[in-house]
Design a protein around this motif. Structure first.
Motif: not given
Length: 237
Positions: A3, A7-8, A10-12, A41, A45, A48-49
């Motif tokens: 990522l 991206g990291t 957003t995932r967190q 989100t 999205q 995606h994660y």
């Protein structure tokens, strides 16, 4: 593919939002739509994660909460270098679980995932192993400094202490009371300290032939070797 930094982040954000949602509503009430609204989100999205959907998200939440268990005990857990430090760690553990009460996002997430899958076992196993290693490291530091008996097996003592903590936490989750958790911590730390010294004990030594006789209280010990005294020696007149 790794990522990006964005991206990291957003995932967190999604993981932390889901964890907060579980804390507020409970794992059974949480919907993906709630998480998306909370974290701003979109559905695309989120998938995606977390292409595995809710189960994959819950596993990520479990990992997040497992890391938080250790982080919430720092810096005390990583600095068990004196008995005062052990007591500060003890108090921090009790305060953490008292504040959490019966709502444990880690336990809830793992239970919702089935509790006994390979993935959940891995998350729980990593948490227990890391926690035990930090306690054992504290025991070894104290052994090196002479504060804990070197004969004790640091790994085994850490495992026993952690088992007591986990049992106390489980009872707290069911009853809301921390008495068992406190008792487990106090008993485990007391065992590491060893037996308390006898207050105002009197030790007398007299030579007898080629050896020595030591009297302390009602005990008598014969020593057939050189007698060496470390520390202050006071002779009775």
């Amino acid at each position: 593919m790794p990522l990006t930094r964005k991206g990291t982040a957003t995932r967190q954000r999604i993981v932390e939002g889901a964890a907060d949602q579980i804390r507020e509503q409970g794992v059974f009430a949480v919907r993906l739509e709630d998480v998306m609204a909370r974290t701003a989100t979109s559905k695309s999205q989120l998938f995606h994660y977390f292409p595995g959907g809710k189960d994959e998200l819950l596993l990520a939440v479990a990992r997040h909460e497992a890391a938080r268990v250790i982080a919430d005990q720092q810096p005390e857990l990583g600095s068990l270098t004196s008995w005062d430090a052990w007591e500060r760690w003890r108090d921090k553990v009790v305060a953490r679980y008292r504040a959490q009460g019966s709502d444990c996002p880690l336990h809830a997430a793992l239970a919702q995932l089935g509790g006994a899958t390979d993935a959940t076992r891995l998350v729980a196993g990593e948490l227990i192993a890391g926690w035990q290693q930090l306690i054992a490291a504290g025991i070894r530091r104290m052994q090196a400094d002479g504060g804990i008996a070197p004969a004790l097996d640091a790994d085994r003592e850490a495992a026993a202490l952690l088992a007591g903590v986990q049992g106390g936490v489980l009872i707290l989750l069911v009853t809301g009371g921390s008495a068992h958790l406190e008792a487990a911590l106090d008993a485990g730390i007391a065992r590491l300290r060893g037996p308390a010294p006898v207050a105002n004990a009197h030790l007398s030594v007299r030579s007898e032939g080629v050896g020595w006789i030591l009297h302390t209280g009602d005990e008598k010990v014969a020593i057939q070797a050189d007698l060496r005294v470390h520390g202050n020696l006071h002779a009775d007149s």
